[in-house]
Design an enzyme around this catalytic site. Structure first.
Site, PDB file in Angstrom:
ATOM      1  N   GLY A   1      -1.137  -2.375   6.572  1.00 19.01           N
ATOM      2  CA  GLY A   1      -2.095  -3.396   6.986  1.00 19.01           C
ATOM      3  C   GLY A   1      -2.959  -2.885   8.118  1.00 19.01           C
TER       4      GLY A   1
ATOM      5  CD  GLU B   1      -6.759  -4.746  -1.420  1.00 19.97           C
ATOM      6  OE1 GLU B   1      -6.441  -4.655  -0.230  1.00 19.97           O
ATOM      7  OE2 GLU B   1      -6.014  -4.363  -2.348  1.00 19.97           O
TER       8      GLU B   1
ATOM      9  CD  GLU C   1      -3.507  -7.331   1.540  1.00 21.09           C
ATOM     10  OE1 GLU C   1      -3.458  -6.438   2.417  1.00 21.09           O
ATOM     11  OE2 GLU C   1      -2.929  -8.408   1.664  1.00 21.09           O
TER      12      GLU C   1
ATOM     13  CB  SER D   1      -6.707  -1.470   7.922  1.00 19.08           C
ATOM     14  OG  SER D   1      -7.014  -2.779   8.289  1.00 19.08           O
TER      15      SER D   1
ATOM     16  CB  THR E   1      -1.004  -0.019   1.174  1.00 13.93           C
ATOM     17  OG1 THR E   1      -1.698  -1.226   1.159  1.00 13.93           O
ATOM     18  CG2 THR E   1      -1.976   1.111   1.136  1.00 13.93           C
TER      19      THR E   1
END
Ligand code: GLU
Length: 611
Positions: free
Chosen positions: A518, A463, A439, A492, A419
Site C-alpha cells: 500500500g 483498484e 489492490e 504507490s 500486491t
C-alpha cells in the site's frame, strides 16, 4: 543458484514430484525452445518471518514472491529467454499460486532497461466510461465503508497487466509469447501445493467465501484450504491457453471478456458498470520514465499515475538537504535520530502527494512538469521545515512546487494492501522492476472463470478504491485523484532501477527493487534504497531492516523490532507512536562485480534464483 541442497529438496517434495510426472514437456510444446519442468522445490517456507540467506549469482537472476514463480522465471532465463520473457512466466505463476496479490485481473507497472534505454510500461487499471466522482458515495453522499466499496463490482477497474506485458514483449521478448504460459498452465492443470501464506490469507479473509466462484474453490466444505493441500485450477489453465494463443485480446474481447462483464455487472449487492467496450478499448501506455540523480546514483522509476517515484525521491531529496545524521544505525537498526528525520521527510512528501498527484491525462503536473516536485531548491525549502520536534500528526502541509495555479483539495487517507514485486536481470544485459497488483488481498473478491464453466479462474481487482472516495475536500476544492471516467487511479507502487551517476548522466546498472505494501511501499522502498546506497548494506541486509512509517499522522514502527528507548524518544519529539505488523514484500537484485546479489523479504515467501 542457492536453494536447499538437492537431496533435501527431493525429500521435501518426493510425494508432489511423484504425483506430477516430473520433466515431461507440455503436450504440443515438445519441439519448442522452452520446455517447462515442474521443479523440485515447494513453498516449504513458513508464513512466519523467515531468515533469508541472500543469493549470489553470476549470469542472471530472478526474484519473486513465491518459489514456484521464481523458478518459472529461472527456467525461462536458463532457456535463453529475456527478462521480460521471464517476467511473463513469473506473473502467470503468481496469478495461480499467489492469487491474492496479482494477476491477469489486475494492473502493473514495469520499469525496463535494455542495456541502453530505460522504458516504463503502464498497465494500470482504468475506470470504466460510465463512472463519475460519486462512484463510492452512498445515497446520502457519504463515502461507503472501505471494505463494502472494495468487495464489490464498483471497485473493478479495466485490467491492464496482460496488455502491458504484451506491449513490452513485442519490444523486448526473445522467446515466443505462447511458450511463456507453459509453467502456469502446467501447474494449474497438474496442481501445486497451497503455500502457508496463501492458506493464512484464505483463513483470515471474510468476504471471498461469499463469491459463487471463489467460495467453493478456496473453501471446499466451507473450510479454507490448508497449507500443503494440492490445488488445481482448470479454469485458469484454459484461460491462459487462450491467452497464449490469442494474446491479451483473449481476455479483453470474446467469451472471457463477456464473462468478466457479467460478473462485475451481476454483483449481488453492489454491481459495477464495466462494459465490453471498456475492456476492448483498454490500452497499455509507454511513458517517459522519471530518472532522478541522488548522491552517486541515478534512480529511475514510475511517473504518475504512480506517486511512487515522486514521493520516494522527495523523501530522499529532503534527507539529502538535511545535515547528515551522525549515527543512522545503532545496534543494527535505524537510530531514533535517523528515524525522526526520515519520518518528517515522509510527512512532508505525503502532504505533497495528497495534494498534487493523479493520472496525468487528467491532472496537470505542478508547473507543467512533475520534476518540479523534485527540484533541489524546492526540496531544500521543504527540508527547512524539519526541526528537532516533529511537525506532529497533520502538521505537515503541502508546499507549492512549480508555483501551481490550480488549487487542488487534499486527498483523504485510505487503506491499500496486497500486491507483488518482481525483479529480474538477464544474461543479455536487460533488467526490470515490475510491481503488480489486484489492490487488496483477493481484490474485489470476485472470481471469474472466463466462461469456461470450470472450477477456479482468476480474481478481479478492486483498484478503483485507490481513487479518493470523495471528489472534493471539506472546502469544496476538487481532489486531483478523484474518480473520473477512463482515469487511472493514483498508485504507490515504486518499481525502481538504480544506476551509477556519471555527472548528470545515467551510468551502469546498480540494482532493481520494489515492494508491495500500500502507501507504505514508499517508505519500504525509500529506506531500502538508503540502506543499500548510503549505508552500504547488501540487498538482504537492507531488506531485513525493521520498518517505520507515517502517512502524515501517527507513526507506526514494526512490531517488536526497535528498542523501547526509540519509541520513547520519538514520542518525546512529538510523534504519535505505536507498533504494528508491517508486512512488506521487498525483492531486490544488486549488481556486484561481474555478478549479482539478490535479497528477498524475510516477511514473505519470496526467493531469488539464478546461475
Ligand atoms: N493498490 C496499491 C497501489 O497501487 C498497492 C496496494 C499494495 O501494495 O498493497 O498503490
Amino acid at each position: 543458484m542457492m536453494l536447499p541442497p538437492a537431496t533435501q529438496r527431493r525429500r521435501l517434495l518426493a510425494p508432489l514430484v511423484a504425483a506430477l510426472m516430473l520433466g515431461l514437456p507440455l503436450a504440443g510444446q515438445a519441439d519448442t525452445a522452452f520446455t517447462y519442468d515442474i521443479p523440485a522445490i515447494a513453498p516449504e517456507v513458513s508464513s512466519e518471518s523467515e531468515e533469508k540467506p541472500g543469493w549470489a549469482t553470476e549470469r542472471f537472476a530472478v526474484a519473486a514472491a513465491n518459489p514456484l514463480a521464481t523458478d518459472a522465471g529461472y527456467q525461462v532465463l536458463k532457456a535463453g529467454g529475456s527478462a521480460i520473457d521471464a517476467a511473463i512466466a513469473v506473473q502467470m505463476v503468481l496469478n495461480l499460486v499467489e492469487p491474492q496479490s496479482s494477476g491477469i485481473g489486475g494492473g502493473a507497472f514495469l520499469v525496463h532497461f535494455d542495456g541502453e534505454e530505460v522504458a516504463t510500461f503502464d498497465g494500470r487499471e482504468a475506470a470504466p466510461a460510465a463512472v463519475d466522482g460519486g462512484l463510492f458515495l452512498d445515497e446520502e453522499g457519504e463515502p461507503l465503508a472501505f471494505l463494502d466499496a472494495a468487495a464489490s463490482g464498483l471497485s473493478v477497474g479495466v485490467p491492464g497487466t496482460l496488455r502491458m506485458l504484451e506491449m513490452a514483449h513485442k519490444q523486448h521478448g526473445v522467446l515466443p509469447w505462447s511458450e511463456l504460459f507453459a509453467p502456469a498452465i502446467r501447474l494449474a492443470e497438474d496442481g501445486f501445493m497451497v503455500s502457508p501464506r496463501l492458506a493464512e490469507s484464505l483463513a483470515g479473509e471474510e468476504r471471498l467465501r461469499d463469491d459463487p466462484q471463489a467460495g467453493p474453490f478456496y473453501y471446499p466444505d466451507g473450510e479454507p484450504l490448508e497449507a500443503g493441500a494440492t490445488l488445481r485450477n482448470p479454469a485458469l489453465a484454459e484461460i491462459l491457453r487462450q491467452v497464449a494463443e490469442g494474446g491479451s485480446s483473449a481476455l479483453h474481447t470474446g467469451a472471457v471478456a463477456h464473462d468478466l462483464v457479467l460478473r462485475v455487472q451481476g454483483h449481488a449487492e453492489r454491481p459495477g458498470t464495466l462494459t465490453r467496450e471498456d475492456l476492448a478499448g483498454y490500452e497499455a501506455k509507454q511513458r517517459a520514465p522519471l530518472c532522478t540523480p541522488w548522491q552517486a546514483y541515478v534512480l529511475c522509476g514510475f511517473p504518475p499515475p504512480s506517486s511512487g517515484h515522486l514521493t520516494v525521491m522527495q523523501i530522499l531529496g529532503i534527507l539529502e538537504a538535511l545535515p547528515e545524521v551522525e549515527a543512522p544505525m545503532v545496534d543494527g537498526v535505524p537510530s531514533e535520530a535517523w528515524l525522526h528525520t526520515f519520518l518528517e521527510a515522509a510527512r512532508l512528501a505525503f502532504a505533497d502527494r495528497g495534494r498534487f498527484i493523479g493520472d496525468p491525462a487528467f491532472v496537470d503536473a505542478p508547473g507543467g512538469d512533475w520534476s518540479s516536485m523534485l527540484a533541489p531548491d524546492y526540496l531544500a525549502k521543504r527540508a527547512e521545515l524539519v526541526d528537532e520536534q516533529s511537525l506532529g500528526s497533520g502538521g505537515a502541509k503541502p508546499g507549492n512546487p512549480g508555483e501551481l495555479a490550480t488549487a487542488w483539495g487534499q486527498h483523504p487517507l485510505q487503506p491499500e494492501y496486497g500486491t507483488s514485486h518482481i525483479s529480474i536481470v538477464d544474461e543479455q544485459g536487460n533488467a526490470l522492476a515490475m510491481t503488480t497488483t489486484i489492490e487488496q488481498a483477493f481484490g474485489s473478491r470476485i472470481m471469474a472463470d472466463g466462461g469456461t464453466g470450470l472450477p477456479g479462474g482468476y480474481l478481479l481487482n478492486n483498484e478503483l478504491t485507490d481513487f479518493s472516495f470523495t471528489p472534493e475536500d471539506a472546502e469544496g476544492r476538487p481532489i486531483a485523484n478523484r474518480v473520473e471516467a477512463g482515469k487511472r487511479p493514483r498508485s504507490s507502487m515504486s518499481p525502481t532501477l538504480v544506476f551509477a551517476r556519471d555527472g548528470e548522466q545515467r551510468g551502469d546498472l546498480v540494482a532493481s527493487l520494489g515492494s508491495p505494501g500500500g502507501a507504505a511501499i514508499i517508505h519500504y522502498t525509500a529506506k531500502s534504497l538508503v540502506a543499500m546506497l548510503d549505508w552500504g548494506l547488501d540487498a538482504q541486509e537492507a531488506l531485513d531492516l525493521p520498518h517505520a512509517i507515517t502517512l502524515g499522522g501517527p507513526v507506526y514502527l514494526e512490531q517488536g523490532r526497535f528498542p523501547a528507548a526509540t519509541l520513547e524518544g520519538l514520542a518525546e519529539r512529538g510523534h504519535e507512536v505505536s507498533e504494528r505488523e508491517l508486512v512488506s514484500g521487498l525483492q531486490a537484485i544488486q549488481v556486484v562485480g561481474e555478478g549479482f546479489f539478490g535479497g528477498a523479504d524475510p516477511r514473505r515467501e519470496g526467493v531469488v534464483m539464478g546461475d
